[in-house]
Design a protein around this motif. Structure first.
Motif, PDB file in Angstrom:
ATOM      1  N   HIS A  25     -27.831  18.610 -71.379  1.00  0.00           N
ATOM      2  CA  HIS A  25     -28.246  18.195 -73.256  1.00  0.00           C
ATOM      3  C   HIS A  25     -29.001  18.913 -73.538  1.00  0.00           C
ATOM      4  CE1 HIS A  25     -30.397  15.045 -73.619  1.00  0.00           C
ATOM      5  NE2 HIS A  25     -30.849  14.718 -72.302  1.00  0.00           N
ATOM      6  N   GLU A  75     -23.582  13.509 -76.168  1.00  0.00           N
ATOM      7  CA  GLU A  75     -22.164  13.767 -76.868  1.00  0.00           C
ATOM      8  C   GLU A  75     -20.860  14.598 -76.369  1.00  0.00           C
ATOM      9  OE1 GLU A  75     -23.619  16.361 -80.735  1.00  0.00           O
ATOM     10  OE2 GLU A  75     -23.051  17.703 -79.577  1.00  0.00           O
ATOM     11  N   ARG A  77     -17.869  16.887 -77.599  1.00  0.00           N
ATOM     12  CA  ARG A  77     -16.758  17.926 -77.803  1.00  0.00           C
ATOM     13  C   ARG A  77     -15.995  18.759 -77.550  1.00  0.00           C
ATOM     14  NH1 ARG A  77     -22.876  22.526 -78.501  1.00  0.00           N
ATOM     15  NH2 ARG A  77     -24.135  20.883 -79.745  1.00  0.00           N
ATOM     16  N   ILE A  78     -15.299  19.277 -78.517  1.00  0.00           N
ATOM     17  CA  ILE A  78     -13.825  19.690 -78.599  1.00  0.00           C
ATOM     18  C   ILE A  78     -13.089  21.411 -78.635  1.00  0.00           C
ATOM     19  CG2 ILE A  78     -11.426  19.063 -79.153  1.00  0.00           C
ATOM     20  CD1 ILE A  78     -12.082  16.229 -79.366  1.00  0.00           C
ATOM     21  N   ASP A  79     -13.128  21.364 -78.358  1.00  0.00           N
ATOM     22  CA  ASP A  79     -13.491  23.469 -78.000  1.00  0.00           C
ATOM     23  C   ASP A  79     -12.438  23.429 -79.551  1.00  0.00           C
ATOM     24  OD1 ASP A  79     -10.602  23.569 -77.136  1.00  0.00           O
ATOM     25  OD2 ASP A  79     -10.691  25.079 -76.365  1.00  0.00           O
ATOM     26  N   CYS A  80     -11.870  24.607 -79.999  1.00  0.00           N
ATOM     27  CA  CYS A  80     -11.091  25.116 -81.286  1.00  0.00           C
ATOM     28  C   CYS A  80      -9.928  25.125 -80.855  1.00  0.00           C
ATOM     29  CB  CYS A  80     -11.886  26.502 -81.308  1.00  0.00           C
ATOM     30  SG  CYS A  80     -11.202  27.644 -80.506  1.00  0.00           S
ATOM     31  N   GLN A  82      -8.617  22.535 -78.433  1.00  0.00           N
ATOM     32  CA  GLN A  82      -8.747  21.532 -78.842  1.00  0.00           C
ATOM     33  C   GLN A  82      -8.209  20.998 -77.901  1.00  0.00           C
ATOM     34  OE1 GLN A  82      -7.076  20.384 -82.689  1.00  0.00           O
ATOM     35  NE2 GLN A  82      -8.584  18.679 -83.001  1.00  0.00           N
ATOM     36  N   LEU A  85     -12.964  20.425 -73.282  1.00  0.00           N
ATOM     37  CA  LEU A  85     -14.189  19.365 -73.494  1.00  0.00           C
ATOM     38  C   LEU A  85     -15.530  19.853 -72.808  1.00  0.00           C
ATOM     39  CD1 LEU A  85     -12.492  16.166 -72.740  1.00  0.00           C
ATOM     40  CD2 LEU A  85     -12.048  17.602 -75.373  1.00  0.00           C
ATOM     41  N   GLN A  88     -22.005  16.875 -73.094  1.00  0.00           N
ATOM     42  CA  GLN A  88     -23.522  16.964 -73.538  1.00  0.00           C
ATOM     43  C   GLN A  88     -23.433  15.622 -72.552  1.00  0.00           C
ATOM     44  OE1 GLN A  88     -25.342  19.305 -75.295  1.00  0.00           O
ATOM     45  NE2 GLN A  88     -23.919  21.233 -75.051  1.00  0.00           N
TER      46      GLN A  88
END
Length: 129
Positions: A25, A75, A77-80, A82, A85, A88
């Motif tokens: 991170h 954290e 995060r999901i990509d565009c 979806q 993953l 972080q």
């Protein structure tokens, strides 16, 4: 967004998995790629300790359960699309089972494979001989 909403937003593949990239991170270092299923994502979100799905063991794998080299989630995060993953994390110790800081220690340079990171902890010390 609830945990159920988050899980519903992720497009898992035909066998119920999504690739998960672990990144340190605070430095941006890419540590590893693994797989997560719904249960792994749910446990990670609930506990803050990263849990993956081991395809070779066919079960949940809590990072560091044998080696002690755990990842704490900072954290998710999901990509565009979806379907991928980005985690972080705060990596404690080495991330790779080979004893290196990350799993991306082979670089192709001038058409040749070159090891660019040395072993920091011998694998038999991580997992027992």
């Amino acid at each position: 967004m609830s945990e159920q909403d988050i899980l519903a937003a992720i497009h898992f593949d035909a066998v119920g998995l999504a690739p998960a990239i672990a990144q340190q991170h605070d430095t941006g270092e890419v540590l590893m790629l693994a797989w997560m299923n719904r249960d792994a994502v749910a446990e990670t979100l609930a506990t803050g300790r990263v849990c993956y799905f081991s395809r070779s063991r066919n079960r949940l794998w809590r990072k560091g359960e044998q080696s002690g080299q755990v990842q704490q989630l900072k954290e998710l995060r999901i990509d565009c699309d979806q379907d991928c993953l980005l985690l972080q994390v705060d990596q404690k110790g080495v991330a790779c089972h080979t004893g290196r800081r990350n799993c991306f220690f082979t670089a192709i340079r001038d058409g040749k494979a070159e090891t660019i990171a040395e072993v920091l902890v011998e694998p038999d010390k991580l997992y027992g001989a």
